[in-house]
Motif scaffolding. Structure first.
Motif, short mmCIF file in Angstrom:
data_model
loop_
_atom_site.label_atom_id
_atom_site.label_comp_id
_atom_site.label_asym_id
_atom_site.label_seq_id
_atom_site.Cartn_x
_atom_site.Cartn_y
_atom_site.Cartn_z
N ALA A 98 40.03 46.72 51.95
CA ALA A 98 38.65 46.22 51.88
C ALA A 98 37.68 47.38 51.66
O ALA A 98 36.75 47.26 50.86
N LEU A 99 37.91 48.49 52.35
CA LEU A 99 37.04 49.66 52.17
C LEU A 99 37.16 50.24 50.77
O LEU A 99 36.16 50.54 50.11
N VAL A 100 38.38 50.39 50.31
CA VAL A 100 38.62 50.93 48.97
C VAL A 100 38.01 50.04 47.90
O VAL A 100 37.33 50.51 46.98
N VAL A 101 38.23 48.75 48.03
CA VAL A 101 37.72 47.80 47.04
C VAL A 101 36.20 47.77 47.06
O VAL A 101 35.56 47.63 46.01
N PHE A 102 35.60 47.90 48.23
CA PHE A 102 34.14 47.92 48.31
C PHE A 102 33.57 49.05 47.45
O PHE A 102 32.67 48.84 46.63
N PHE A 103 34.11 50.25 47.64
CA PHE A 103 33.59 51.40 46.87
C PHE A 103 33.99 51.30 45.40
O PHE A 103 33.20 51.64 44.52
N LEU A 104 35.19 50.84 45.14
CA LEU A 104 35.64 50.71 43.76
C LEU A 104 34.81 49.67 43.00
O LEU A 104 34.37 49.92 41.87
N LEU B 283 32.56 50.19 39.68
CA LEU B 283 32.96 49.52 38.44
C LEU B 283 31.95 48.49 37.95
O LEU B 283 31.89 48.22 36.74
N MET B 284 31.17 47.93 38.85
CA MET B 284 30.22 46.91 38.45
C MET B 284 29.19 47.44 37.46
O MET B 284 28.67 46.70 36.63
N ALA B 285 28.93 48.72 37.51
CA ALA B 285 27.96 49.32 36.58
C ALA B 285 28.46 49.29 35.14
O ALA B 285 27.66 49.32 34.20
N PHE B 286 29.77 49.22 34.94
CA PHE B 286 30.33 49.22 33.60
C PHE B 286 30.40 47.84 32.97
O PHE B 286 30.78 47.70 31.81
N PHE B 287 30.05 46.80 33.72
CA PHE B 287 30.08 45.44 33.20
C PHE B 287 28.64 44.94 33.05
O PHE B 287 27.99 44.60 34.03
N GLN C 266 27.31 38.22 38.88
CA GLN C 266 27.94 36.90 38.91
C GLN C 266 29.30 36.91 38.20
O GLN C 266 30.30 36.46 38.75
N PHE C 267 29.33 37.43 36.99
CA PHE C 267 30.58 37.49 36.22
C PHE C 267 31.59 38.40 36.90
O PHE C 267 32.76 38.05 37.04
N TYR C 268 31.13 39.57 37.32
CA TYR C 268 32.04 40.55 37.93
C TYR C 268 32.65 40.00 39.22
O TYR C 268 33.86 40.11 39.43
N SER C 269 31.83 39.42 40.08
CA SER C 269 32.35 38.94 41.36
C SER C 269 33.23 37.71 41.21
O SER C 269 34.07 37.44 42.06
N ARG C 270 33.07 37.00 40.12
CA ARG C 270 33.88 35.79 39.93
C ARG C 270 35.20 36.07 39.21
O ARG C 270 36.21 35.45 39.53
N TYR C 271 35.21 37.00 38.26
CA TYR C 271 36.38 37.17 37.41
C TYR C 271 37.08 38.54 37.54
O TYR C 271 38.29 38.62 37.37
N ILE C 272 36.37 39.58 37.82
CA ILE C 272 36.96 40.93 37.83
C ILE C 272 37.36 41.34 39.25
O ILE C 272 38.48 41.79 39.49
N ALA C 273 36.45 41.22 40.20
CA ALA C 273 36.71 41.67 41.57
C ALA C 273 37.95 41.03 42.19
O ALA C 273 38.74 41.74 42.82
N PRO C 274 38.17 39.72 42.04
CA PRO C 274 39.39 39.14 42.66
C PRO C 274 40.68 39.72 42.11
O PRO C 274 41.65 39.88 42.86
#
Length: 117
Positions: free
Chosen positions: A42-48, A52-56, A61-69
């Motif tokens: 959870a900690l690693v994914v939070f920072f990652l 990474l969200m800056a590159f999308f 909305q799109f990132y949290s729905r399709y990429i993060a999972p």
């Protein structure tokens, strides 16, 4: 009160899963390690995800729905694959208990983060 409601049920269900394991092949230390690994994930994914969200350009909305999972579940699957590879799981239910433990650790860390926000 919200702390107890958000943190305790997952831990109780993990304890119940451990107790009803009839063959008792799931080791307590391994279960605790997997739970803690879920929190570290959870900690690693939070920072990652924050980086990474800056590159999308499509936004949160799109990132949290399709990429993060995809990133989160892939990272959590690593420990389960490692346990299967090292033959630490005798039956599928053992892998299921470990899988729930890693998810419980992940959600525990997320809930602690959200409680302090």
């Amino acid at each position: 009160m919200f702390t107890i409601i958000s943190l305790v049920p997952v831990l109780l269900f993990l304890l119940l899963l451990y107790m009803i394991d009839s063959f008792k092949l799931v080791k307590v230390m391994t279960l605790l390690f997997v739970f803690l690994f879920g929190g570290v994930c959870a900690l690693v994914v939070f920072f990652l995800n924050t980086r990474l969200m800056a590159f999308f350009p499509s936004g949160f909305q799109f990132y949290s729905r399709y990429i993060a999972p995809i990133i989160e579940e892939s990272l959590k699957a690593l420990i389960i694959l490692q346990l299967v590879y090292r033959k630490k799981t005798g039956f599928l239910i053992d892998a299921g208990i470990y899988g729930f433990a890693i998810g419980a650790g992940f959600s525990f860390a997320e809930n602690v983060y959200y409680l302090f926000q």
